[in-house]
Design an enzyme around this catalytic site. Structure first.
Site, PDB file in Angstrom:
ATOM      1  N   GLU A   1      86.262 -49.222 -30.840  1.00 36.33           N
ATOM      2  CA  GLU A   1      87.619 -48.909 -30.354  1.00 36.33           C
ATOM      3  C   GLU A   1      87.793 -47.446 -29.978  1.00 36.33           C
ATOM      4  O   GLU A   1      87.431 -46.553 -30.737  1.00 36.33           O
ATOM      5  CB  GLU A   1      88.633 -49.280 -31.442  1.00 36.33           C
TER       6      GLU A   1
ATOM      7  N   HIS B   1      98.363 -51.866 -30.593  1.00 38.52           N
ATOM      8  CA  HIS B   1      98.171 -50.879 -31.645  1.00 38.52           C
ATOM      9  C   HIS B   1      99.434 -50.802 -32.497  1.00 38.52           C
ATOM     10  O   HIS B   1     100.535 -50.650 -31.975  1.00 38.52           O
ATOM     11  CB  HIS B   1      97.895 -49.512 -31.021  1.00 38.52           C
TER      12      HIS B   1
ATOM     13  N   GLU C   1      97.544 -56.051 -35.683  1.00 37.83           N
ATOM     14  CA  GLU C   1      97.082 -54.957 -36.540  1.00 37.83           C
ATOM     15  C   GLU C   1      98.066 -54.673 -37.666  1.00 37.83           C
ATOM     16  O   GLU C   1      99.271 -54.633 -37.457  1.00 37.83           O
ATOM     17  CB  GLU C   1      96.901 -53.681 -35.702  1.00 37.83           C
TER      18      GLU C   1
ATOM     19  N   GLU D   1      95.247 -47.350 -26.940  1.00 35.86           N
ATOM     20  CA  GLU D   1      96.419 -47.008 -27.757  1.00 35.86           C
ATOM     21  C   GLU D   1      97.098 -45.734 -27.271  1.00 35.86           C
ATOM     22  O   GLU D   1      98.295 -45.576 -27.454  1.00 35.86           O
ATOM     23  CB  GLU D   1      96.069 -46.944 -29.251  1.00 35.86           C
TER      24      GLU D   1
ATOM     25  N   ASP E   1      87.077 -47.727 -35.530  1.00 35.41           N
ATOM     26  CA  ASP E   1      88.146 -47.027 -34.818  1.00 35.41           C
ATOM     27  C   ASP E   1      87.683 -45.595 -34.590  1.00 35.41           C
ATOM     28  O   ASP E   1      87.543 -44.821 -35.541  1.00 35.41           O
ATOM     29  CB  ASP E   1      89.425 -47.045 -35.664  1.00 35.41           C
TER      30      ASP E   1
ATOM     31  N   ARG F   1      92.802 -34.001 -40.849  1.00 35.85           N
ATOM     32  CA  ARG F   1      93.423 -34.147 -39.534  1.00 35.85           C
ATOM     33  C   ARG F   1      94.718 -33.335 -39.430  1.00 35.85           C
ATOM     34  O   ARG F   1      95.159 -32.998 -38.340  1.00 35.85           O
ATOM     35  CB  ARG F   1      93.647 -35.625 -39.227  1.00 35.85           C
TER      36      ARG F   1
ATOM     37  N   ASP G   1     100.255 -49.439 -27.424  1.00 32.32           N
ATOM     38  CA  ASP G   1     101.239 -49.237 -28.486  1.00 32.32           C
ATOM     39  C   ASP G   1     102.607 -49.328 -27.822  1.00 32.32           C
ATOM     40  O   ASP G   1     102.919 -48.546 -26.920  1.00 32.32           O
ATOM     41  CB  ASP G   1     101.041 -47.873 -29.141  1.00 32.32           C
TER      42      ASP G   1
ATOM     43  N   HIS H   1     101.057 -40.374 -39.345  1.00 28.92           N
ATOM     44  CA  HIS H   1     100.119 -39.342 -39.793  1.00 28.92           C
ATOM     45  C   HIS H   1     100.806 -38.279 -40.634  1.00 28.92           C
ATOM     46  O   HIS H   1     100.158 -37.376 -41.153  1.00 28.92           O
ATOM     47  CB  HIS H   1      99.451 -38.666 -38.589  1.00 28.92           C
TER      48      HIS H   1
HETATM   49 MG   LIG Z   1      92.803 -46.919 -32.965  1.00 27.61          MG
END
Ligand SMILES: [Mg+2]
Length: 397
Positions: free
Chosen positions: A242, A320, A340, A270, A216, A50, A293, A24
């Site tokens: 999700e 994830h 993914e 996740e 998602d 975000r 994850d 991110h």
């Molecule tokens: Mg997700």
């Protein structure tokens, strides 16, 4: 000297800014930091991006372990300075001086010793990074890829779906499905819901019937909104919903699953950690797919236990993100049919490395497929040209 008795002589922790595992941590024009529904979207001042609420505050953590013959292994996840501090000032004692084969006992001691403040979140990120570094080191000492230590491949090639705002482009790149970040949450009311459904409808028209489409929801929704979104999305053949809720709200996951239409899956996990958290998602919530994850759930050692529990309950494990760290696991598990790929190009219009520029030779899917490397450990090298800030033992933040 053989492998038995090989000791770990050092552990090092580094923080990296600007991408890496903290995916991110991107510039303002990247789709992943623009408006996407989050738990903070109910507050107007934190809705448009975000980054406005600090989604990129943590940064990337790199842990390196070194055996007494100079061989090193590394693991990468998020957690930044707080996690690096924990690695060097608490968890290091369970690693340094220990046998490089002792992954299980090192994990158990780190977990038990941090229970009074840990169990999830940053502590599990730190434990995960150490665990991944230990598996990488052991593979390099044994001169075996991690997948071989897990029991070998059950599929020669991984098959990928893409996460990003352009499933239509992903289809052209050879992916089997596209997972769309939901843009509008319940604070945007019925108008936002209509816009979400319009997006899904448009994408379904572009990709045709046989391409997987998923939402998602990144913990953003409440139960009434999730039910409405699920019901209206069924018309467009949505494959799964999700992570609709706060990860601690197991009851909403359970209730959404109970009213899911035929063939639609309810997924999550996740931001869950440990076999205990996943036991709740599997046994109490009855999720169809769990999505641990490997950099957050407790590392590969814990993912193995989580995945085995899911297998016994007839559930799929579709981890994830986590790139190459997930690939070695997925290639060995029958109940992990797809993988993914986070579309990390700012416009989601091409496949680029997830951990760029931290991993030198990062494998990426080509035409939606990837064969896991036979190189030792996780089979990748750390790019030390990238600015790694070392956090030393005793450092006060
Ligand atoms: Mg997700």
């Amino acid at each position: 000297m053989g492998l038995m008795g090989r000791k770990i002589k050092a552990i090092r922790a580094y923080v990296v800014e600007g991408g890496g595992a903290d995916y991110h941590d991107q510039s303002a024009d990247h789709w992943i930091v623009k408006q996407i529904a989050t738990p903070m979207s109910i507050y107007p001042e934190y809705k448009a991006t975000r980054t406005s609420f600090g989604i990129n505050a943590l940064k990337t953590l790199v842990v390196e372990v070194e055996a007494d013959n100079g061989v090193t292994g590394f693991g990468i996840t998020t957690g930044g300075y707080p996690a690096a501090w924990l690695v060097m000032n608490h968890l290091d004692r369970f690693v340094v001086g220990k046998d490089a084969n002792s992954i299980e006992i090192i994990w158990d001691q780190m977990y038990r010793a941090s229970l009074y403040y840990g169990r999830k979140g940053i502590v599990m990120n730190a434990i995960s990074a150490i665990d991944l570094a230990l598996w990488d080191l052991l593979g390099r000492l044994r001169e075996e890829p991690v997948y071989a230590m897990l029991g070998g491949k059950v599929r020669e090639e991984l098959t990928f779906y893409a996460t990003g705002p352009r499933p239509d482009l992903a289809k052209g790149m050879g992916f089997v499905g596209g997972k769309i970040p939901l843009v509008y949450g319940q604070a945007d009311g019925n108008e936002g819901l209509r816009k979400n459904i319009e997006t899904l409808k448009t994408m379904r028209e572009r990709v045709g019937d046989d391409f997987l489409l998923m939402w998602d929801c990144w913990m953003a929704l409440d139960l009434p909104y999730a039910k409405k979104l699920m019901t209206e999305s069924a018309e467009y053949g949505l494959q799964w919903m999700e992570e609709c809720f706060n990860p601690d709200d197991y009851w909403s996951y359970r209730d959404l699953k109970k009213c899911a239409p035929n063939k639609m899956w309810v997924t999550g996990g996740e931001h869950e950690a440990s076999r205990y958290g996943f036991r709740a998602l599997i046994e109490e919530c009855d999720l169809d797919v769990i999505q641990p994850d490997v950099g957050w759930c407790g590392g590969l050692t814990e993912l193995i236990k989580i995945g085995n529990l899911a297998d016994a309950h007839g559930k799929l494990v579709i981890p994830h993100g986590s790139g190459v760290y997930s690939y070695h696991y997925v290639t060995t598990k029958v109940n992990s049919p797809i993988t993914e790929c986070l579309m990390m190009a700012p416009q989601a219009d091409k496949v680029v490395p997830q951990y760029y520029p931290l991993i030198k030779d990062e494998p990426m899917p080509v035409n939606g497929k990837l064969k896991v490397s036979d190189k030792p450990g996780f089979g990748v090298e750390l790019n030390k040209d990238k600015t790694l800030v070392e956090v030393k033992k005793g450092t006060h933040l």
